[in-house]
Design a protein around this motif. Sequence first.
Motif, PDB file in Angstrom:
ATOM      1  N   GLN A 222       0.847  -1.184   0.000  1.00 18.68           N
ATOM      2  CA  GLN A 222       0.000   0.000   0.000  1.00 18.68           C
ATOM      3  C   GLN A 222       0.892   1.246   0.000  1.00 18.68           C
ATOM      4  OE1 GLN A 222      -3.402  -0.360  -0.357  1.00 18.68           O
ATOM      5  NE2 GLN A 222      -2.668  -2.465  -0.646  1.00 18.68           N
ATOM      6  N   PRO A 223       0.337   2.442  -0.233  1.00 20.40           N
ATOM      7  CA  PRO A 223       1.161   3.658  -0.249  1.00 20.40           C
ATOM      8  C   PRO A 223       1.982   3.781   1.029  1.00 20.40           C
ATOM      9  CG  PRO A 223      -1.048   4.135  -1.054  1.00 20.40           C
ATOM     10  CD  PRO A 223      -1.091   2.737  -0.535  1.00 20.40           C
ATOM     11  N   ALA A 224       3.300   4.002   0.862  1.00 19.42           N
ATOM     12  CA  ALA A 224       4.192   3.985   2.022  1.00 19.42           C
ATOM     13  C   ALA A 224       5.337   4.974   1.845  1.00 19.42           C
ATOM     14  CB  ALA A 224       4.748   2.568   2.227  1.00 19.42           C
ATOM     15  N   ALA A 225       5.864   5.405   2.988  1.00 16.34           N
ATOM     16  CA  ALA A 225       7.031   6.295   3.002  1.00 16.34           C
ATOM     17  C   ALA A 225       7.910   5.905   4.170  1.00 16.34           C
ATOM     18  CB  ALA A 225       6.597   7.751   3.111  1.00 16.34           C
ATOM     19  N   PHE A 226       9.228   5.923   3.967  1.00 13.78           N
ATOM     20  CA  PHE A 226      10.195   5.612   5.019  1.00 13.78           C
ATOM     21  C   PHE A 226      10.883   6.885   5.489  1.00 13.78           C
ATOM     22  CE2 PHE A 226      10.279   1.580   2.475  1.00 13.78           C
ATOM     23  CZ  PHE A 226       9.654   0.785   3.433  1.00 13.78           C
ATOM     24  N   LEU A 227      10.960   7.057   6.798  1.00  9.31           N
ATOM     25  CA  LEU A 227      11.641   8.199   7.407  1.00  9.31           C
ATOM     26  C   LEU A 227      13.044   7.789   7.837  1.00  9.31           C
ATOM     27  CD1 LEU A 227       9.153   9.990   9.851  1.00  9.31           C
ATOM     28  CD2 LEU A 227      10.699  11.127   8.244  1.00  9.31           C
ATOM     29  N   ILE A 228      14.053   8.489   7.331  1.00  8.09           N
ATOM     30  CA  ILE A 228      15.450   8.208   7.668  1.00  8.09           C
ATOM     31  C   ILE A 228      16.058   9.452   8.303  1.00  8.09           C
ATOM     32  CG2 ILE A 228      17.707   7.493   6.779  1.00  8.09           C
ATOM     33  CD1 ILE A 228      15.601   5.336   6.451  1.00  8.09           C
ATOM     34  N   ASN A 233      22.560  11.687  14.718  1.00 10.81           N
ATOM     35  CA  ASN A 233      21.533  11.912  15.731  1.00 10.81           C
ATOM     36  C   ASN A 233      20.236  11.158  15.482  1.00 10.81           C
ATOM     37  OD1 ASN A 233      23.244  13.841  17.035  1.00 10.81           O
ATOM     38  ND2 ASN A 233      22.649  15.359  15.492  1.00 10.81           N
ATOM     39  N   GLY A 234      20.089  10.567  14.328  1.00  8.36           N
ATOM     40  CA  GLY A 234      18.842   9.901  14.017  1.00  8.36           C
ATOM     41  C   GLY A 234      17.716  10.903  13.788  1.00  8.36           C
ATOM     42  N   LEU A 235      16.492  10.441  13.944  1.00  7.40           N
ATOM     43  CA  LEU A 235      15.329  11.308  13.756  1.00  7.40           C
ATOM     44  C   LEU A 235      15.078  12.147  15.007  1.00  7.40           C
ATOM     45  CD1 LEU A 235      12.879   8.735  12.141  1.00  7.40           C
ATOM     46  CD2 LEU A 235      13.824  10.738  10.981  1.00  7.40           C
ATOM     47  N   ARG A 236      14.622  13.373  14.816  1.00  6.31           N
ATOM     48  CA  ARG A 236      14.150  14.163  15.939  1.00  6.31           C
ATOM     49  C   ARG A 236      12.926  13.464  16.538  1.00  6.31           C
ATOM     50  NH1 ARG A 236      15.225  18.549  12.260  1.00  6.31           N
ATOM     51  NH2 ARG A 236      16.940  19.857  13.021  1.00  6.31           N
ATOM     52  N   ARG A 237      12.750  13.610  17.855  1.00  5.89           N
ATOM     53  CA  ARG A 237      11.649  12.933  18.530  1.00  5.89           C
ATOM     54  C   ARG A 237      10.297  13.319  17.930  1.00  5.89           C
ATOM     55  NH1 ARG A 237      10.380   8.486  20.711  1.00  5.89           N
ATOM     56  NH2 ARG A 237      12.382   8.536  21.817  1.00  5.89           N
ATOM     57  N   GLU A 238      10.089  14.630  17.665  1.00  3.01           N
ATOM     58  CA  GLU A 238       8.788  15.050  17.134  1.00  3.01           C
ATOM     59  C   GLU A 238       8.561  14.510  15.722  1.00  3.01           C
ATOM     60  OE1 GLU A 238      11.549  18.719  16.718  1.00  3.01           O
ATOM     61  OE2 GLU A 238      11.247  17.013  18.089  1.00  3.01           O
ATOM     62  N   THR A 239       9.646  14.337  14.969  1.00  2.00           N
ATOM     63  CA  THR A 239       9.505  13.769  13.627  1.00  2.00           C
ATOM     64  C   THR A 239       9.134  12.304  13.707  1.00  2.00           C
ATOM     65  OG1 THR A 239      11.198  15.313  12.815  1.00  2.00           O
ATOM     66  CG2 THR A 239      10.638  13.458  11.404  1.00  2.00           C
ATOM     67  N   ALA A 240       9.854  11.571  14.556  1.00  2.00           N
ATOM     68  CA  ALA A 240       9.565  10.146  14.716  1.00  2.00           C
ATOM     69  C   ALA A 240       8.140   9.933  15.223  1.00  2.00           C
ATOM     70  CB  ALA A 240      10.579   9.522  15.668  1.00  2.00           C
ATOM     71  N   ASP A 241       7.705  10.782  16.157  1.00  2.48           N
ATOM     72  CA  ASP A 241       6.375  10.631  16.742  1.00  2.48           C
ATOM     73  C   ASP A 241       5.263  10.881  15.729  1.00  2.48           C
ATOM     74  OD1 ASP A 241       7.442   9.970  19.160  1.00  2.48           O
ATOM     75  OD2 ASP A 241       7.129  11.937  20.091  1.00  2.48           O
ATOM     76  N   SER A 242       5.572  11.581  14.656  1.00  6.15           N
ATOM     77  CA  SER A 242       4.555  11.862  13.642  1.00  6.15           C
ATOM     78  C   SER A 242       4.339  10.688  12.689  1.00  6.15           C
ATOM     79  CB  SER A 242       4.936  13.108  12.843  1.00  6.15           C
ATOM     80  OG  SER A 242       6.073  12.850  12.024  1.00  6.15           O
ATOM     81  N   ALA A 243       5.188   9.671  12.784  1.00  6.90           N
ATOM     82  CA  ALA A 243       5.083   8.533  11.883  1.00  6.90           C
ATOM     83  C   ALA A 243       3.892   7.654  12.239  1.00  6.90           C
ATOM     84  CB  ALA A 243       6.367   7.703  11.940  1.00  6.90           C
ATOM     85  N   SER A 244       3.485   6.848  11.272  1.00 10.00           N
ATOM     86  CA  SER A 244       2.394   5.904  11.501  1.00 10.00           C
ATOM     87  C   SER A 244       2.854   4.727  12.359  1.00 10.00           C
ATOM     88  CB  SER A 244       1.866   5.376  10.161  1.00 10.00           C
ATOM     89  OG  SER A 244       1.589   6.424   9.263  1.00 10.00           O
ATOM     90  N   LYS A 245       4.129   4.330  12.208  1.00  8.23           N
ATOM     91  CA  LYS A 245       4.655   3.182  12.943  1.00  8.23           C
ATOM     92  C   LYS A 245       6.176   3.250  12.966  1.00  8.23           C
ATOM     93  CE  LYS A 245       2.482  -0.692  12.645  1.00  8.23           C
ATOM     94  NZ  LYS A 245       1.879  -1.983  12.216  1.00  8.23           N
ATOM     95  N   TYR A 246       6.766   2.720  14.043  1.00 10.95           N
ATOM     96  CA  TYR A 246       8.222   2.580  14.127  1.00 10.95           C
ATOM     97  C   TYR A 246       8.622   1.208  13.576  1.00 10.95           C
ATOM     98  CZ  TYR A 246       8.700   6.503  17.480  1.00 10.95           C
ATOM     99  OH  TYR A 246       8.712   7.719  18.093  1.00 10.95           O
ATOM    100  N   ILE A 247       9.710   1.187  12.821  1.00 10.61           N
ATOM    101  CA  ILE A 247      10.248  -0.085  12.329  1.00 10.61           C
ATOM    102  C   ILE A 247      11.746  -0.133  12.603  1.00 10.61           C
ATOM    103  CG2 ILE A 247       8.494  -0.491  10.545  1.00 10.61           C
ATOM    104  CD1 ILE A 247      10.447   0.721   8.500  1.00 10.61           C
ATOM    105  N   LYS A 248      12.280  -1.343  12.702  1.00 11.00           N
ATOM    106  CA  LYS A 248      13.718  -1.490  12.944  1.00 11.00           C
ATOM    107  C   LYS A 248      14.268  -2.629  12.093  1.00 11.00           C
ATOM    108  CE  LYS A 248      13.152  -4.662  16.836  1.00 11.00           C
ATOM    109  NZ  LYS A 248      13.382  -4.906  18.281  1.00 11.00           N
ATOM    110  N   ILE A 249      15.555  -2.550  11.812  1.00 11.30           N
ATOM    111  CA  ILE A 249      16.270  -3.621  11.120  1.00 11.30           C
ATOM    112  C   ILE A 249      17.036  -4.389  12.185  1.00 11.30           C
ATOM    113  CG2 ILE A 249      18.004  -4.181   9.374  1.00 11.30           C
ATOM    114  CD1 ILE A 249      17.342  -1.458   8.062  1.00 11.30           C
ATOM    115  N   PRO A 250      16.677  -5.656  12.479  1.00  5.19           N
ATOM    116  CA  PRO A 250      17.345  -6.396  13.543  1.00  5.19           C
ATOM    117  C   PRO A 250      18.846  -6.533  13.261  1.00  5.19           C
ATOM    118  CG  PRO A 250      15.349  -7.524  12.836  1.00  5.19           C
ATOM    119  CD  PRO A 250      15.611  -6.444  11.835  1.00  5.19           C
ATOM    120  N   MET A 251      19.643  -6.380  14.300  1.00  8.41           N
ATOM    121  CA  MET A 251      21.092  -6.460  14.187  1.00  8.41           C
ATOM    122  C   MET A 251      21.628  -7.630  15.017  1.00  8.41           C
ATOM    123  SD  MET A 251      22.255  -3.828  12.326  1.00  8.41           S
ATOM    124  CE  MET A 251      20.869  -3.973  11.217  1.00  8.41           C
TER     125      MET A 251
END
Length: 279
Positions: A222-228, A233-251
Motif C-alpha cells: 500500500q502507499p508507504a514512506a520511510f523516514l530516515i 543523531n537519528g530522527l528528531r523525537r517530534e519527527t519520529a512521533d509523527s510517523a504511523s509506525k516505528y520499524i527497525k532492522i534487527p542487528m
Amino acid sequence: MISSTSNSKVKRLAALVQKAKYRREDQAFIVEGVRMFQEAPPEWVKEVYISESFYNRYVKKSENKTDRNLKEFLKTFRYEVFSDEVFQKVSDTQTPQGILCVLSMPQYVLSACIDNWMNAMKNGEKAPLLVLLEDLQDPGNLGTILRAGEGAGVSGIIMTRQTADIFNPKVIRATMGSIYRVPFFIVDSLLDTIDLLKQNGIAVYAAHLDNSVDYDEPDYTQPAAFLIGNEGNGLRRETADSASKYIKIPMEGQVESLNAAAAATVLMYEAARQRRKSV
C-alpha cells in the motif's frame, strides 16, 4: 579555445562546482563525464564544455565506432573547448573525463505529484513509495539513496532543507544518473509534509529503535514512506512521533545500526520485494 583560468566563464563554472549559493542563484548545477552527459535530459542542458584532449580524441579523430557515436551525439549541442589545464581547474575530479555540462535545476511540485501517484494507483499502477530524509549530511549517502531508490522503484525522495545539497558534485556522481529520473523535493517542514502524506493515505514508517516492529512485518504494498534520520543523531523525537509506525532492522553481533544509506536501501528493497510478490 579558452586557455586562461582568469576567464569569466571559467570562474563562473568553478563557483558552480564549489558553492551551493551560486548554484541556487543560477538555478543550475554541474555534471561531469560522458555517461552523465549522454543520459542528461536534453531540455536540462544549458552549456557544454570539453577539454582539448577530449576534442582531439572524440571530435578530431574519432577512431572507432564508440568515438564516432559520441562525436555525432555531441554535434547536437553547442560546446566550447578548454585547454586541459583550464578544464582541470573547473573539474571536481582528480582525473576528469574531459566533458562537463551546466544543467538547469528541475522543478517538482509535491502536491501535484501526490495527486498523480494516487490517481495512477487507482488506474492499476503501483502505490507510491517514498523516502523522507531528515538532515542527512553525507553527500555519498544522499547520492546512494537516490541510486538505490531508482533500483527499488521509489516514486520520489523528500528531504529537509538542512540535508546535504543534492546538487553537490559528490552527490551527483554517487547517483550515477538517477538524479535525472527520480523526482526529489526539498521541504521547509518535514512535519507538515508527513501530515500531507498521511492525509492522502500514505503510511509513514520511521526507522527507529524504540518500540519498533521488525521492518519486514508491515505491508508496504500500500502507499508507504520511510523516514530516515541524520547519520549521527537519528530522527528528531517530534519527527519520529509523527510517523504511523516505528520499524527497525534487527542487528546481530555488536552492530547497533546500519548507516543511513544502507538502512534506506534495505527498507526500499523490502518494499520492492513485497510488491513483486503481490503481483
